[in-house]
Write an enzyme that holds these catalytic residues in place. Structure first.
Site, PDB file in Angstrom:
ATOM      1  N   GLY A  10      39.024  61.161 -21.431  1.00  0.00           N
ATOM      2  CA  GLY A  10      37.622  60.746 -21.355  1.00  0.00           C
ATOM      3  C   GLY A  10      37.028  60.912 -19.962  1.00  0.00           C
ATOM      4  CG  MET A  12      35.521  55.611 -16.657  1.00  0.00           C
ATOM      5  SD  MET A  12      35.153  55.810 -14.907  1.00  0.00           S
ATOM      6  CE  MET A  12      36.620  55.139 -14.156  1.00  0.00           C
ATOM      7  N   GLY A  82      39.913  48.493 -17.974  1.00  0.00           N
ATOM      8  CA  GLY A  82      38.522  48.720 -17.566  1.00  0.00           C
ATOM      9  C   GLY A  82      37.623  48.931 -18.766  1.00  0.00           C
ATOM     10  CB  THR A  83      38.433  49.328 -22.382  1.00  0.00           C
ATOM     11  OG1 THR A  83      39.363  50.375 -22.107  1.00  0.00           O
ATOM     12  CG2 THR A  83      37.696  49.617 -23.671  1.00  0.00           C
ATOM     13  CB  THR A  84      33.008  47.578 -21.334  1.00  0.00           C
ATOM     14  OG1 THR A  84      32.447  48.798 -21.835  1.00  0.00           O
ATOM     15  CG2 THR A  84      33.247  47.696 -19.842  1.00  0.00           C
ATOM     16  CB  ALA A 106      37.766  44.765 -13.819  1.00  0.00           C
ATOM     17  CB  ALA A 107      33.038  44.540 -17.283  1.00  0.00           C
ATOM     18  CG  HIS A 139      25.648  52.253 -18.486  1.00  0.00           C
ATOM     19  ND1 HIS A 139      25.242  50.950 -18.417  1.00  0.00           N
ATOM     20  CD2 HIS A 139      26.738  52.362 -17.662  1.00  0.00           C
ATOM     21  CE1 HIS A 139      26.042  50.283 -17.584  1.00  0.00           C
ATOM     22  NE2 HIS A 139      26.956  51.121 -17.118  1.00  0.00           N
ATOM     23  CE  LYS A 143      28.154  50.596 -21.088  1.00  0.00           C
ATOM     24  NZ  LYS A 143      29.618  50.685 -21.070  1.00  0.00           N
ATOM     25  N   GLY A 149      29.359  45.844 -20.358  1.00  0.00           N
ATOM     26  CA  GLY A 149      30.297  44.785 -19.964  1.00  0.00           C
ATOM     27  C   GLY A 149      29.928  44.237 -18.593  1.00  0.00           C
TER      28      GLY A 149
HETATM   29  P1  NAD Z   1      34.819  58.327 -22.990  1.00  0.00           P
HETATM   30  O1  NAD Z   1      34.321  58.214 -24.386  1.00  0.00           O
HETATM   31  O2  NAD Z   1      34.412  59.485 -22.153  1.00  0.00           O
HETATM   32  O3  NAD Z   1      36.425  58.279 -22.968  1.00  0.00           O
HETATM   33  C1  NAD Z   1      37.189  57.428 -23.763  1.00  0.00           C
HETATM   34  C2  NAD Z   1      38.501  58.150 -24.074  1.00  0.00           C
HETATM   35  O4  NAD Z   1      39.363  57.241 -24.733  1.00  0.00           O
HETATM   36  C3  NAD Z   1      38.307  59.353 -25.011  1.00  0.00           C
HETATM   37  O5  NAD Z   1      39.003  60.475 -24.504  1.00  0.00           O
HETATM   38  C4  NAD Z   1      38.908  58.881 -26.336  1.00  0.00           C
HETATM   39  O6  NAD Z   1      39.510  59.931 -27.087  1.00  0.00           O
HETATM   40  C5  NAD Z   1      39.945  57.898 -25.832  1.00  0.00           C
HETATM   41  N1  NAD Z   1      40.300  56.886 -26.831  1.00  0.00           N
HETATM   42  C6  NAD Z   1      39.487  56.233 -27.675  1.00  0.00           C
HETATM   43  N2  NAD Z   1      40.181  55.375 -28.441  1.00  0.00           N
HETATM   44  C7  NAD Z   1      41.472  55.511 -28.071  1.00  0.00           C
HETATM   45  C8  NAD Z   1      42.665  54.881 -28.481  1.00  0.00           C
HETATM   46  N3  NAD Z   1      42.681  53.987 -29.467  1.00  0.00           N
HETATM   47  N4  NAD Z   1      43.830  55.251 -27.862  1.00  0.00           N
HETATM   48  C9  NAD Z   1      43.829  56.175 -26.874  1.00  0.00           C
HETATM   49  N5  NAD Z   1      42.707  56.800 -26.442  1.00  0.00           N
HETATM   50  C10 NAD Z   1      41.551  56.461 -27.033  1.00  0.00           C
HETATM   51  O7  NAD Z   1      34.393  56.946 -22.289  1.00  0.00           O
HETATM   52  P2  NAD Z   1      34.350  56.607 -20.735  1.00  0.00           P
HETATM   53  O8  NAD Z   1      32.978  56.850 -20.214  1.00  0.00           O
HETATM   54  O9  NAD Z   1      35.509  57.248 -20.045  1.00  0.00           O
HETATM   55  O10 NAD Z   1      34.559  55.025 -20.781  1.00  0.00           O
HETATM   56  C11 NAD Z   1      35.727  54.474 -21.338  1.00  0.00           C
HETATM   57  C12 NAD Z   1      35.608  52.953 -21.292  1.00  0.00           C
HETATM   58  O11 NAD Z   1      35.566  52.506 -19.919  1.00  0.00           O
HETATM   59  C13 NAD Z   1      34.334  52.427 -21.948  1.00  0.00           C
HETATM   60  O12 NAD Z   1      34.623  51.198 -22.579  1.00  0.00           O
HETATM   61  C14 NAD Z   1      33.406  52.208 -20.751  1.00  0.00           C
HETATM   62  O13 NAD Z   1      32.413  51.247 -20.995  1.00  0.00           O
HETATM   63  C15 NAD Z   1      34.407  51.724 -19.724  1.00  0.00           C
HETATM   64  N6  NAD Z   1      34.003  51.901 -18.322  1.00  0.00           N
HETATM   65  C16 NAD Z   1      34.409  50.920 -17.478  1.00  0.00           C
HETATM   66  C17 NAD Z   1      34.146  51.042 -16.134  1.00  0.00           C
HETATM   67  C18 NAD Z   1      34.687  50.000 -15.199  1.00  0.00           C
HETATM   68  O14 NAD Z   1      34.399  50.041 -13.985  1.00  0.00           O
HETATM   69  N7  NAD Z   1      35.489  49.047 -15.701  1.00  0.00           N
HETATM   70  C19 NAD Z   1      33.451  52.148 -15.624  1.00  0.00           C
HETATM   71  C20 NAD Z   1      33.047  53.136 -16.535  1.00  0.00           C
HETATM   72  C21 NAD Z   1      33.343  53.005 -17.879  1.00  0.00           C
END
Ligand code: NAD
Length: 253
Positions: A10, A12, A82-84, A106-107, A139, A143, A149
């Site tokens: 993904g 992140m 970091g997942t929200t 951590a959100a 965002h 998103k 989060g």
């Molecule tokens: P994204 O959709 O680009 O990436 C998510 C990845 O996770 C994808 O490649 C998907 O195939 C994979 N995935 C989904 N379900 C899965 C599972 N059950 N097992 C394994 N892999 C799985 O999203 P993103 O922009 O990278 O964001 C990911 C998460 O991080 C979101 O919840 C987002 O809100 C959060 N986020 C948090 C912060 C922070 O600072 N904590 C910053 C940015 C994003």
């Protein structure tokens, strides 16, 4: 330190893998995603990866967070989530896992938002209760959760500053002319283009307004914060931790 990245394919996940390439002393024990990609070394086998890891970094989807935390506890691996958009199941799993391993959810893993959260808590504590609190976040168009989060964490800090819990003061979407209730904390959401993450917290009184905010322009700040937090977690006693602990920010109150 050996790290497993969940959600490696993904936005992140890629940012963390890029940052990892430039980090000394951190090696990749596994890149995990729902969608395996042999050409990039990404697999679906979290259990196998955790056998040779010190810490898991999860930026994937809330559907698997509880199971990932349980797997970390089983393999004695620290967990940074970091997942929200997490539900009660993730919270329960985090509590259970934290009896065996260090856990940090951590959100937002950026330095700026960690400090912003503490500033919001202080402002809510300091200002009179008739200052209305409104939180706006923006965002990118892809998103999935809303409000973010981070917005909810900011709302929680504001509520705590006033000695309340967020659920008791969280405003409802204001469509159809619903009037603001006294003491409520309102949320507004923007989803547009490639916005990385923007948060504004307004404290609005009569005749004056205090605005605190943060703009992320590059995901690298979250990746760096996540790797810093993961390194910090390894070797800690089991328990729950916060980004403010990791960054050692001096906060008042
Ligand atoms: P994204 O959709 O680009 O990436 C998510 C990845 O996770 C994808 O490649 C998907 O195939 C994979 N995935 C989904 N379900 C899965 C599972 N059950 N097992 C394994 N892999 C799985 O999203 P993103 O922009 O990278 O964001 C990911 C998460 O991080 C979101 O919840 C987002 O809100 C959060 N986020 C948090 C912060 C922070 O600072 N904590 C910053 C940015 C994003």
């Amino acid at each position: 330190m050996r790290v497993v990245i969940v959600g490696a394919a993904g936005r992140m996940g890629c940012a963390i893998l890029d940052e990892l390439d430039q980090s000394c002393g951190i090696s990749l024990a596994g890149a995990i995603d729902r969608d395996a990609d042999a050409s990039r070394g990404i697999t679906t086998d979290l259990e196998a990866a955790l056998r040779n890891a010190d810490v898991m970094i999860d930026f994937s989807s809330p559907t698997s967070t509880a199971a990932n935390l349980a797997a970390c506890a089983h393999h004695d691996v620290a967990a940074l989530v970091g997942t929200t958009g997490l539900g009660d199941d993730a919270e329960r799993a985090a509590s259970a896992a934290s009896a065996r391993v260090p856990v940090l959810i951590a959100a937002n893993t950026s330095l700026g938002v960690t400090l912003l959260t503490e500033l919001v808590r202080t402002a809510a504590f300091s200002l009179p209760a008739d200052f209305d609190i409104e939180i706006t976040e923006g965002h990118h168009r892809y998103k999935k959760d809303a409000p973010s989060g981070t917005a909810l964490a900011l709302g929680r800090a504001a509520a705590e500053g006033r000695g309340r819990d967020l659920e008791s003061v969280r405003g409802v979407p204001r469509e159809g002319g619903a009037q603001r209730k006294s003491g409520e904390i309102g949320f507004s959401v923007i989803r547009a283009g490639d916005l990385v993450g923007e948060h504004i917290v307004m404290f609005v009184g009569t005749g004056e307004r205090l605005t605190l905010g943060h703009q992320a322009t590059d995901r690298i700040i979250f990746a760096r914060g996540a790797l810093k937090a993961a390194s910090w977690l390894v070797g800690r006693v089991p328990g729950r931790y916060r980004m403010v602990d990791v960054l050692g920010l001096k906060t008042k109150g």
